[in-house]
Design a protein around this motif. Sequence first.
Motif, PDB file in Angstrom:
ATOM      1  N   ASP A 170      25.089 -48.942  40.935  1.00  0.00           N
ATOM      2  CA  ASP A 170      25.710 -48.892  39.614  1.00  0.00           C
ATOM      3  C   ASP A 170      24.772 -48.134  38.673  1.00  0.00           C
ATOM      4  O   ASP A 170      23.809 -47.498  39.130  1.00  0.00           O
ATOM      5  CB  ASP A 170      26.040 -50.293  39.101  1.00  0.00           C
ATOM      6  CG  ASP A 170      24.811 -51.198  38.986  1.00  0.00           C
ATOM      7  OD1 ASP A 170      23.670 -50.686  38.915  1.00  0.00           O
ATOM      8  OD2 ASP A 170      24.987 -52.433  38.969  1.00  0.00           O
ATOM      9  N   ALA A 171      25.009 -48.218  37.361  1.00  0.00           N
ATOM     10  CA  ALA A 171      24.217 -47.425  36.418  1.00  0.00           C
ATOM     11  C   ALA A 171      22.741 -47.811  36.428  1.00  0.00           C
ATOM     12  O   ALA A 171      21.877 -46.972  36.167  1.00  0.00           O
ATOM     13  CB  ALA A 171      24.783 -47.582  35.002  1.00  0.00           C
ATOM     14  N   LEU A 212      29.005 -44.025  43.352  1.00  0.00           N
ATOM     15  CA  LEU A 212      29.144 -44.867  42.163  1.00  0.00           C
ATOM     16  C   LEU A 212      30.351 -44.414  41.369  1.00  0.00           C
ATOM     17  O   LEU A 212      30.900 -43.334  41.622  1.00  0.00           O
ATOM     18  CB  LEU A 212      27.889 -44.831  41.303  1.00  0.00           C
ATOM     19  CG  LEU A 212      27.490 -43.576  40.544  1.00  0.00           C
ATOM     20  CD1 LEU A 212      26.325 -43.888  39.581  1.00  0.00           C
ATOM     21  CD2 LEU A 212      27.074 -42.439  41.444  1.00  0.00           C
ATOM     22  N   ASP A 248      29.869 -45.340  35.647  1.00  0.00           N
ATOM     23  CA  ASP A 248      28.465 -45.693  35.837  1.00  0.00           C
ATOM     24  C   ASP A 248      27.594 -44.442  35.875  1.00  0.00           C
ATOM     25  O   ASP A 248      26.487 -44.413  35.317  1.00  0.00           O
ATOM     26  CB  ASP A 248      28.278 -46.501  37.124  1.00  0.00           C
ATOM     27  CG  ASP A 248      28.536 -47.987  36.928  1.00  0.00           C
ATOM     28  OD1 ASP A 248      28.434 -48.458  35.777  1.00  0.00           O
ATOM     29  OD2 ASP A 248      28.840 -48.672  37.916  1.00  0.00           O
ATOM     30  N   SER A 298      27.030 -43.232  32.486  1.00  0.00           N
ATOM     31  CA  SER A 298      26.141 -44.158  31.783  1.00  0.00           C
ATOM     32  C   SER A 298      24.677 -43.852  32.091  1.00  0.00           C
ATOM     33  O   SER A 298      23.805 -44.016  31.218  1.00  0.00           O
ATOM     34  CB  SER A 298      26.455 -45.604  32.157  1.00  0.00           C
ATOM     35  OG  SER A 298      27.719 -45.992  31.656  1.00  0.00           O
ATOM     36  N   THR A 299      24.391 -43.429  33.322  1.00  0.00           N
ATOM     37  CA  THR A 299      22.998 -43.072  33.646  1.00  0.00           C
ATOM     38  C   THR A 299      22.532 -41.925  32.763  1.00  0.00           C
ATOM     39  O   THR A 299      21.348 -41.852  32.400  1.00  0.00           O
ATOM     40  CB  THR A 299      22.827 -42.670  35.119  1.00  0.00           C
ATOM     41  OG1 THR A 299      23.463 -41.414  35.377  1.00  0.00           O
ATOM     42  CG2 THR A 299      23.389 -43.728  36.059  1.00  0.00           C
TER      43      THR A 299
END
Length: 218
Positions: free
Chosen positions: A63-64, A129, A133, A136-137
């Motif tokens: 995930d992130a 992912l 997500d 978001s990274t």
Amino acid sequence: MDPFLRSWAALRAAVADLPDEDFARPSGCTGWLVRDLACHLVIDAQDVLITLVTPESGEPTVDAATYWELLAEPPTGDDPLDALIPRLAAAYGEPRWLKFHLDDVGSAAGRAAELADPALRVGTKDQVLTAGDYLSTYVLEWTLHHLDLIAHLPSVAGPPAETLAVARALLEEIAHSPFPASMSDADALLVGTGRRTPTSAETAALGGLAARLPLILG
């Protein structure tokens, strides 16, 4: 999507407004000038475009927060791509061409992010992912690089307050620990990723977390 678009728009606007002479100044990335950082952002924008058109059918593997690899040592610049960046940046010659390319590719990356389905599964770095997500990274990535951009340019506007808060929250998730409320979002990000050495008061406030810092993200 909104934090991604806000952080990316603010960073691109900051680069676009820089006078030519600022491109030859040092950035907060060790060994990189501002022009090198701007060139790295072009590569990042290309990565966003590539990843958003690389769908995967498998279940997400990260995930992130777990997307980020924690490195034992900071980058040395010996990585072939890292070493290529300063040469690419120098090849642009006049800063206006670097600004043009960043605006061109960066605008496309922003549009692609705005159109992407957050639930879409995408692949990058041998991981799967969701697009949400993944983007978001990049709120963390863009915000840290915005802080790198202004490290020696105090008159340049910094990252938006709302995206600083989002980036801090993700870094705290990566650290499995909150940073002290006494630290501003920018200071938490700078100290947390080793961009600045904590003061004695900050070290005391960090408590046990201080021993696990910096978090070198890869």
